[in-house]
Design an enzyme around this catalytic site. Structure first.
Site, PDB file in Angstrom:
ATOM      1  N   LYS A 117      -9.364   8.156  24.312  1.00  0.00           N
ATOM      2  CA  LYS A 117      -8.389   8.249  23.224  1.00  0.00           C
ATOM      3  C   LYS A 117      -7.864   6.884  22.818  1.00  0.00           C
ATOM      4  CE  LYS A 117      -7.496  12.968  23.109  1.00  0.00           C
ATOM      5  NZ  LYS A 117      -6.669  14.133  22.999  1.00  0.00           N
ATOM      6  N   LYS A 199     -18.632  16.736  23.175  1.00  0.00           N
ATOM      7  CA  LYS A 199     -17.806  17.941  23.355  1.00  0.00           C
ATOM      8  C   LYS A 199     -17.308  18.484  22.021  1.00  0.00           C
ATOM      9  CE  LYS A 199     -13.466  18.086  24.430  1.00  0.00           C
ATOM     10  NZ  LYS A 199     -12.092  18.261  24.883  1.00  0.00           N
ATOM     11  N   LYS A 202     -11.391  19.590  18.359  1.00  0.00           N
ATOM     12  CA  LYS A 202     -10.589  19.886  17.159  1.00  0.00           C
ATOM     13  C   LYS A 202     -10.763  18.880  16.035  1.00  0.00           C
ATOM     14  CE  LYS A 202      -6.642  21.153  19.889  1.00  0.00           C
ATOM     15  NZ  LYS A 202      -5.662  20.544  20.754  1.00  0.00           N
TER      16      LYS A 202
END
Ligand code: ATP
Ligand code: LTN
Length: 333
Positions: A117, A199, A202
């Site tokens: 992130k 993966k 969202k």
């Protein structure tokens, strides 16, 4: 809930940082529903975690409420489970601060989610993003959770939580239950439909199925799913990651085994298989989408659920927090 003290306890949560996905359903929520009778469960909307990356305030508020409606629509019973919003229980932040003083900088630096992130949000690497796993440890330890049902990507955070708990227990005598991650055998890591090497997440609308997607959008995304140049529907993660992912989704949605699914589509080719997976997912999600839409029209009911959840959670959280405060030497209020 107090009368069921012999039941083991579960805690889990999802950030309202985007709409719920098929990945979070198959990796986490499906198990939350399956475990709700056997365990005493707390399921949380972790809005404090969501602000570790910048959020639009109106979207955050809307998503938190939508997420609650979706939890209920997936089959979580608000009588059996404590359903609540993290920021409504300030004990999470209080314990989070304390646990941060028992966590090493080096431990947090090794977290893969932080590395990923912070690489994605280079211009906004906040202290909150770095200490995210400490707040997550506080979520779990406040309720003395035995089990934490999550997808595979969260295993490292639950392990860190155990290390922090063990360290604290070692210093001050037994205080926290050591939690175990509960990761499903199938569906723990659903991959993106556009890129089966990464993966499903969202933040990638094309490769991602959202629980509230319309059936035609679900079908379109599955028909376009990236596969390979062969024709056989066989599970082979190394050489056929796209087909293997679709098989995993199909089996998780229908309850069939891999062998049954492979036999069903033997000799049929991807043109038959891909829409069949899409249809299985549409049917799985249809009742969830319809019920969530119905619930969202009843704001007063949703409010009553999260209010009651916060009260029940605070009662349990206070027990642990005051014990911790006493042990470390704070004067009782
Ligand atoms: P973000 O992209 O913002 O990191 P996300 O899509 O990974 O979010 P989270 O809210 O972080 O979703 O995850 C919620 C829960 O669902 C966690 O328990 C996580 O492990 C699980 N989960 C998320 N994505 C997947 C996936 N693709 N496969 C299986 N489980 C998943
Ligand atoms: N980090 C988790 C969300 C989360 C969580 C928790 C999961 C926050 N606190 C406590 C289980 C238990 C994620 O999905 N990214």
């Amino acid at each position: 809930m107090e009368n069921q003290a012999r039941k083991k306890r579960i805690f889990s949560g999802i950030q309202p940082s985007g709409d719920l996905t098929l990945g979070s359903y198959m990796g986490a929520i499906k198990n939350w529903v399956a475990l709700q009778d056997e365990y005493e469960c707390l399921y949380c909307i972790v809005d404090m975690h969501a602000i570790t990356v910048r959020q639009n305030p109106a979207d955050l508020r809307r998503r938190a409420l939508e997420q609650l409606a979706q939890y209920l629509a997936c089959g979580l019973d608000p009588q059996k489970n404590v359903l609540f919003i993290q920021s409504h229980v300030p004990q999470h932040a209080e314990l989070g601060w304390i646990l941060g003083c028992y966590t090493q900088f080096g431990e947090l630096s090794r977290m893969t989610q932080f590395k990923d992130k912070s690489a994605k949000h280079k211009d906004n690497i906040t202290a909150g993003l770095f200490t995210y796993p400490v707040l997550m440890a506080a979520d779990i330890l406040l309720y003395q959770a035995d089990l934490v049902p999550v997808g595979a990507d969260q295993k490292q955070h639950v392990e860190l939580c155990r290390d922090i708990a063990q360290r604290f227990n070692g210093l001050y005598s037994d205080t926290f239950t050591l939690p175990e991650p509960f990761i499903p055998k199938m569906g723990a890591r659903i991959m993106s439909l556009g890129n089966p090497e990464s993966k499903m997440s969202k933040s990638d609308p094309d490769g991602c199925i959202y629980l509230m997607d319309k059936p035609e959008d679900v079908m379109r995304k599955f028909k376009r799913a990236v596969t390979d140049s062969e024709t056989s529907v066989k599970f082979d993660k190394e050489n056929k990651p796209g087909i293997s992912n679709l098989l995993t989704i199909y089996c998780t949605a229908t309850g069939k085994t891999l062998e049954e699914a492979e036999a069903e589509f033997a000799g049929q080719g991807y043109g038959v298989f891909k829409p069949a997976v899409g249809e299985a997912v549409v049917e799985l999600m249809r009742p969830v989408r319809e019920e969530a839409t119905r619930l969202l029209a009843d704001k007063a009911y949703l409010e009553s659920v999260y209010r009651e959840g916060a009260q029940r959670a605070q009662y349990l959280a206070n027990k642990t927090l005051s014990k911790v405060q006493r042990k470390i030497g704070f004067i009782a209020r």
